[in-house]
Design a protein around this motif. Structure first.
Motif, PDB file in Angstrom:
ATOM      1  N   ARG A  25       0.814  -1.224   0.000  1.00 33.60           N
ATOM      2  CA  ARG A  25       0.000   0.000   0.000  1.00 33.60           C
ATOM      3  C   ARG A  25       0.846   1.272   0.000  1.00 33.60           C
ATOM      4  O   ARG A  25       0.425   2.313  -0.510  1.00 33.60           O
ATOM      5  N   ALA A  26       2.049   1.178   0.598  1.00 31.48           N
ATOM      6  CA  ALA A  26       2.905   2.366   0.673  1.00 31.48           C
ATOM      7  C   ALA A  26       3.246   2.885  -0.716  1.00 31.48           C
ATOM      8  O   ALA A  26       3.486   4.085  -0.901  1.00 31.48           O
ATOM      9  N   ASP A  27       3.301   1.983  -1.694  1.00 31.05           N
ATOM     10  CA  ASP A  27       3.658   2.389  -3.053  1.00 31.05           C
ATOM     11  C   ASP A  27       2.442   2.611  -3.951  1.00 31.05           C
ATOM     12  O   ASP A  27       2.601   2.900  -5.139  1.00 31.05           O
ATOM     13  N   MET A  28       1.250   2.440  -3.412  1.00 33.01           N
ATOM     14  CA  MET A  28       0.049   2.624  -4.244  1.00 33.01           C
ATOM     15  C   MET A  28      -0.364   4.094  -4.258  1.00 33.01           C
ATOM     16  O   MET A  28      -0.457   4.728  -3.203  1.00 33.01           O
ATOM     17  N   LYS A  29      -0.609   4.602  -5.468  1.00 30.34           N
ATOM     18  CA  LYS A  29      -1.046   5.988  -5.599  1.00 30.34           C
ATOM     19  C   LYS A  29      -2.510   6.064  -5.179  1.00 30.34           C
ATOM     20  O   LYS A  29      -2.888   6.879  -4.353  1.00 30.34           O
ATOM     21  N   ASN A  30      -3.306   5.176  -5.754  1.00 28.26           N
ATOM     22  CA  ASN A  30      -4.696   5.053  -5.309  1.00 28.26           C
ATOM     23  C   ASN A  30      -4.737   4.040  -4.169  1.00 28.26           C
ATOM     24  O   ASN A  30      -4.669   2.836  -4.409  1.00 28.26           O
ATOM     25  N   LYS A  31      -4.837   4.539  -2.950  1.00 31.97           N
ATOM     26  CA  LYS A  31      -4.841   3.634  -1.792  1.00 31.97           C
ATOM     27  C   LYS A  31      -6.150   2.849  -1.769  1.00 31.97           C
ATOM     28  O   LYS A  31      -7.190   3.363  -2.229  1.00 31.97           O
ATOM     29  N   PRO A  32      -6.118   1.642  -1.210  1.00 36.39           N
ATOM     30  CA  PRO A  32      -7.391   0.937  -1.009  1.00 36.39           C
ATOM     31  C   PRO A  32      -8.288   1.761  -0.079  1.00 36.39           C
ATOM     32  O   PRO A  32      -7.792   2.421   0.838  1.00 36.39           O
ATOM     33  N   ALA A  33      -9.579   1.719  -0.346  1.00 36.41           N
ATOM     34  CA  ALA A  33     -10.519   2.504   0.470  1.00 36.41           C
ATOM     35  C   ALA A  33     -10.530   1.997   1.909  1.00 36.41           C
ATOM     36  O   ALA A  33     -10.327   0.806   2.150  1.00 36.41           O
ATOM     37  N   PRO A  34     -10.758   2.876   2.862  1.00 38.73           N
ATOM     38  CA  PRO A  34     -10.736   2.455   4.278  1.00 38.73           C
ATOM     39  C   PRO A  34     -11.945   1.587   4.626  1.00 38.73           C
ATOM     40  O   PRO A  34     -12.987   1.657   3.964  1.00 38.73           O
ATOM     41  N   LEU A  35     -11.800   0.786   5.699  1.00 41.60           N
ATOM     42  CA  LEU A  35     -12.937   0.060   6.259  1.00 41.60           C
ATOM     43  C   LEU A  35     -13.901   1.088   6.832  1.00 41.60           C
ATOM     44  O   LEU A  35     -13.475   2.074   7.427  1.00 41.60           O
ATOM     45  N   LEU A  36     -15.189   0.870   6.646  1.00 40.32           N
ATOM     46  CA  LEU A  36     -16.176   1.805   7.192  1.00 40.32           C
ATOM     47  C   LEU A  36     -16.983   1.163   8.320  1.00 40.32           C
ATOM     48  O   LEU A  36     -17.262  -0.031   8.295  1.00 40.32           O
ATOM     49  N   ASN A  37     -17.340   1.998   9.267  1.00 38.94           N
ATOM     50  CA  ASN A  37     -18.283   1.592  10.309  1.00 38.94           C
ATOM     51  C   ASN A  37     -19.669   1.555   9.659  1.00 38.94           C
ATOM     52  O   ASN A  37     -20.136   2.566   9.120  1.00 38.94           O
ATOM     53  N   PRO A 280       6.196  -7.590  -4.001  1.00 42.49           N
ATOM     54  CA  PRO A 280       7.379  -6.811  -4.376  1.00 42.49           C
ATOM     55  C   PRO A 280       7.470  -6.536  -5.875  1.00 42.49           C
ATOM     56  O   PRO A 280       8.042  -5.521  -6.281  1.00 42.49           O
ATOM     57  N   PHE A 281       6.910  -7.430  -6.683  1.00 43.76           N
ATOM     58  CA  PHE A 281       6.924  -7.214  -8.130  1.00 43.76           C
ATOM     59  C   PHE A 281       5.965  -6.065  -8.496  1.00 43.76           C
ATOM     60  O   PHE A 281       6.293  -5.197  -9.296  1.00 43.76           O
ATOM     61  N   MET A 282       4.797  -6.086  -7.894  1.00 42.22           N
ATOM     62  CA  MET A 282       3.831  -5.009  -8.123  1.00 42.22           C
ATOM     63  C   MET A 282       4.411  -3.683  -7.633  1.00 42.22           C
ATOM     64  O   MET A 282       4.179  -2.637  -8.248  1.00 42.22           O
ATOM     65  N   GLY A 283       5.169  -3.744  -6.550  1.00 37.59           N
ATOM     66  CA  GLY A 283       5.832  -2.526  -6.052  1.00 37.59           C
ATOM     67  C   GLY A 283       6.715  -1.918  -7.135  1.00 37.59           C
ATOM     68  O   GLY A 283       6.668  -0.706  -7.394  1.00 37.59           O
ATOM     69  N   GLU A 284       7.487  -2.761  -7.804  1.00 39.79           N
ATOM     70  CA  GLU A 284       8.345  -2.272  -8.893  1.00 39.79           C
ATOM     71  C   GLU A 284       7.507  -1.661 -10.014  1.00 39.79           C
ATOM     72  O   GLU A 284       7.883  -0.652 -10.612  1.00 39.79           O
ATOM     73  N   LYS A 285       6.398  -2.331 -10.309  1.00 38.54           N
ATOM     74  CA  LYS A 285       5.524  -1.834 -11.380  1.00 38.54           C
ATOM     75  C   LYS A 285       4.929  -0.476 -10.988  1.00 38.54           C
ATOM     76  O   LYS A 285       4.889   0.453 -11.798  1.00 38.54           O
ATOM     77  N   LEU A 286       4.504  -0.373  -9.727  1.00 41.39           N
ATOM     78  CA  LEU A 286       3.895   0.878  -9.254  1.00 41.39           C
ATOM     79  C   LEU A 286       4.915   2.015  -9.264  1.00 41.39           C
ATOM     80  O   LEU A 286       4.579   3.163  -9.536  1.00 41.39           O
ATOM     81  N   ARG A 287       6.172   1.672  -8.965  1.00 44.46           N
ATOM     82  CA  ARG A 287       7.218   2.698  -8.940  1.00 44.46           C
ATOM     83  C   ARG A 287       7.792   2.945 -10.338  1.00 44.46           C
ATOM     84  O   ARG A 287       8.725   3.724 -10.499  1.00 44.46           O
ATOM     85  N   GLY A 288       7.235   2.236 -11.335  1.00 48.16           N
ATOM     86  CA  GLY A 288       7.669   2.439 -12.712  1.00 48.16           C
ATOM     87  C   GLY A 288       9.031   1.863 -13.026  1.00 48.16           C
ATOM     88  O   GLY A 288       9.660   2.218 -14.022  1.00 48.16           O
ATOM     89  N   GLU A 289       9.507   0.924 -12.199  1.00 48.04           N
ATOM     90  CA  GLU A 289      10.840   0.357 -12.424  1.00 48.04           C
ATOM     91  C   GLU A 289      10.825  -0.810 -13.403  1.00 48.04           C
ATOM     92  O   GLU A 289      11.764  -1.022 -14.157  1.00 48.04           O
ATOM     93  N   LYS A 290       9.765  -1.589 -13.349  1.00 49.64           N
ATOM     94  CA  LYS A 290       9.673  -2.770 -14.208  1.00 49.64           C
ATOM     95  C   LYS A 290       8.223  -3.021 -14.544  1.00 49.64           C
ATOM     96  O   LYS A 290       7.325  -2.504 -13.872  1.00 49.64           O
ATOM     97  N   ASP A 291       7.994  -3.871 -15.547  1.00 47.48           N
ATOM     98  CA  ASP A 291       6.612  -4.226 -15.845  1.00 47.48           C
ATOM     99  C   ASP A 291       6.446  -5.747 -15.824  1.00 47.48           C
ATOM    100  O   ASP A 291       7.356  -6.484 -16.226  1.00 47.48           O
ATOM    101  N   TYR A 292       5.347  -6.175 -15.332  1.00 39.52           N
ATOM    102  CA  TYR A 292       5.016  -7.599 -15.299  1.00 39.52           C
ATOM    103  C   TYR A 292       3.531  -7.737 -15.623  1.00 39.52           C
ATOM    104  O   TYR A 292       2.756  -6.825 -15.380  1.00 39.52           O
TER     105      TYR A 292
END
Lengths: 458, 458
Positions: A25-37, A280-292
């Motif tokens: 999540r730290a590398d996601m630009k669009n964060k997952p939506a929060p849990l709601l009450n 970790p692979f998705m992290g690279e993709k999100l940071r624009g380092e690699k594509d998978y």
């Protein structure tokens, strides 16, 4: 027949094992939506979550900025019992298929729980112990999570109360016995021991149970008992975090030999294995380092990604849990009784749901006869008897490898082999006897189930 | 908590794996007695054995002078699917026991057959294929051997016909289903499909079967069918030879870190695991290079070593097989129906029998409640659910470690963890429910069964 430069099975050295979990999540630009009450429709606060979850796990659940969480030493010691898990080159499968593709699988079944679930179970049990709790409650579907948690609780001397989906409880008496070996108590769900169970049984007397219903019962029991909290084996952010150990090991093993995968495939029920494997692979993709390419494979009988709706929904049938924004079939959805194994949850990890929504990964669904065909082929050539869940990933890995055969491409395919099928022989028997059904829910059934989604003003 | 200099789990590199099997008989001064033709009471010749066994395996069976047999490359490739198996330091068990002893176990359960049996199954299937055979027949008791052989036959595309002791067939439907997954046919024994089966059923209509009886049926079927031979998962010299891969790997792993064991422990039914585990160590002892204590552990309900007679006996109930000189309870001996798991053969490997007779190794017997107590303790602390068979060795390893606790000695104990208990949950259930019986045969029962020994003039 083997490439001498790269071991057939890549094991990491002990000092190469991950010392921290990676929080995608730290590398996601669009964060997952929060849990709601569900009452206020406002994001759940730490205080609101405290009666249900362990404190340290709430911190992990809500933190979408810290990239790495150190793995406590006691957990790393436990991981050493069965980790690192091997990353295996599927030479025998490649040969059988006659494909130029290179196939690797990360095998997580080499522990008594028989699956990857132990990675998060031991973490959750550890934090429960740290908090001085007496025990934990949980649900289990196919039984892998319950087994993993009972092992973890036995290790930390915690009481473990498992609500097991009734149809599994009856079809898998041996799963129950393994949990008992580790000292857990196991109750078929829905049961008369909880209010929500009694309510569900009254409304649907013949029900064979569902994960969503077992969750409601386990949460209720955690609330009712002093010194107990509820723990969950998939879907939650904290679980994705713990399961990142799978992906981190996989990446370290591949990096060690300079291998870059083209496609990464995992089965998806609640998303714990897939989320961990790709992290970790998705992290690279999100940071624009690699594509998978990432492919989630789900059963055609429970197609949350491919036929569900991206919306806020209840995590459980009894509507006692917070609302989560995810791909969902509706919290009343129950897969056909013919559906074998796990991957029967109505929703999907909010992290993965967001990534899928943003077009960062693909999803596909497969019918179970095709899955068991792949399972049997894999068993015969690779020597490991795969769990039905894992065999969804095998199916699509084989299909992708066959495409390479047509095109002549030497793609590198990695898939997650999440577990073994020793307790799924009833399903294999059905398959051998030609009695397996490939029932797929109709559009009307899904529309009806999705019509129960709560109205949320985002 | 771990010694950083020595890995918690010692894995050999691929290039450190054994390239030849070790034939312990080559170093024995007192060779095991030859198999005899029951009609002539003369040593069985190669020609006489050809209708039953594969040619290459007969050579291995009768050769007591060649010390090393190269492992064919195709078998080594297959071994790489699941070998090297890990040699694990039982840190968690040591801690739980509070012992200064250092305990290691060689874990052979990390393959779908769930046990060490695959080591010999793949070799026997390979030689059958080399000879151009259509298929093989065999017997299985607890089901481990049958599973291993069905995997091996599937790999080489050989037909596999398994006679499964009836009591196991009924108690372990999932074992049967795994064999079917690998394409084998499974018949409960005694059956009406063979002459010997019909004869036994006539004499004992309610019999739950025995290994000795299933062997007779399998041998008869091998003789009856063109292009078939019989294969056996234990007892025979060839099996000890193939299983030496366990001991060779264990020794290589220990040598790598300069560790010398004081005690080596294995469970003993027909002797395949124990014979394989101790082989290279016993070789050193025989050559006067080093000394070790070796302990065979057998069930009190089937105590061939500790209460049997060292004499020529039939290998099977139907008396169709050659005579072997071994510790035996008589070929009609059937362990109590309460006895769980394998280790139910009336005799014992002629190699191990000779070594035991010559005072080169010890033997002890344990009752099954004590075995399951050890199994459950081990499962809880070491995380592996052990097979009942393997748990005999665990029991004695624990007992020896507890002696060290009393004396303060830091002995190094190595034991063979031959397999996993996933298909033995009925037995675990009995144990949990307090319904396990520790029946031990009376002196009269053993005397009666031993009275059937053939008269042989040596």
């Amino acid at each position: 027949m083997f490439n001498e430069a790269i071991p057939y099975k890549i094991y990491l050295e002990e000092n190469e094992m991950p010392k921290a979990w990676y929080n995608l999540r730290a590398d996601m630009k669009n964060k997952p939506a929060p849990l709601l009450n569900p009452a206020t429709q406002k994001p759940m606060t730490k205080e609101e979550l405290r009666p249900v979850f362990c404190d340290a796990l709430i911190d992990q659940e809500l933190d979408d900025t810290t990239a790495y969480f150190p793995i406590p030493e006691e957990i790393r010691s436990f991981y050493q019992m069965y980790r690192p898990s091997p990353l295996v080159r599927a030479y025998f499968l490649e040969k059988k298929l006659g494909t130029p593709a290179k196939i690797y699988y990360k095998f997580e079944g080499n522990n008594t729980s028989g699956s990857h679930k132990l990675n998060s179970a031991i973490a959750q049990a550890y934090y429960a112990k740290q908090q001085g709790l007496k025990g934990v409650t949980t649900e289990t579907g196919a039984g892998q999570w319950g087994t993993a948690l009972s092992m973890a609780c036995s290790y930390f001397d915690l009481d473990c109360q498992v609500y097991m989906v009734k149809v599994s409880y009856e079809q898998k008496p041996f799963r129950r016995e393994v949990m008992r070996t580790y000292g857990a108590s196991v109750t078929p769900s829905p049961s008369m021991s909880t209010e929500v169970g009694r309510k569900i049984l009254e409304a649907h007397p013949g029900t064979t149970g569902s994960l969503g219903c077992a969750i409601s019962e386990a949460v209720e029991m955690a609330n009712k008992q002093e010194g107990y909290r509820y723990v969950l084996g998939s879907v939650l952010n904290q679980v994705m975090l713990h399961q990142s150990v799978i992906g981190l090991e996989t990446k370290a093993a591949l990096d060690k030999y300079g291998i870059t995968p083209d496609i990464i495939i995992g089965c998806a029920g609640g998303g714990s294995n897939l989320g961990g494997l790709i992290a970790p692979f998705m992290g690279e993709k999100l940071r624009g380092e690699k594509d998978y390419r990432f492919i989630a494979v789900e059963p055609a009988s429970c197609p949350s990604f491919t036929r569900g709706t991206f919306a806020y929904d209840f995590c459980d049938t009894g509507a006692v849990c917070p609302l989560a924004k995810m791909y969902t079939l509706g919290s009343n959805f129950i897969p056909s009784a013919n559906h074998a194994g796990g991957l029967r949850y109505h929703g999907m990890s909010p992290v993965l749901s967001q990534l899928y929504h943003d077009g960062l990964m693909e999803a596909t669904s497969v019918v179970q006869t095709d899955v068991f065909e792949a399972a049997e082929l894999f068993a015969r050539v690779e020597g490991i008897l795969p769990a039905p869940e894992s065999s969804h990933a095998i199916r699509v890995a084989i299909d992708e490898a066959l495409k390479c055969k047509e095109t002549g491409e030497e793609k590198t395919i990695v898939f997650g082999l999440t577990g073994t099928g020793y307790f799924d022989m009833f399903a294999y028997e059905k398959f051998h006897d030609g009695k397996m059904s490939d029932y797929i829910p109709t559009d009307e059934e899904i529309a009806e189930s999705v019509s129960t989604l709560p109205v949320v003003n985002e």
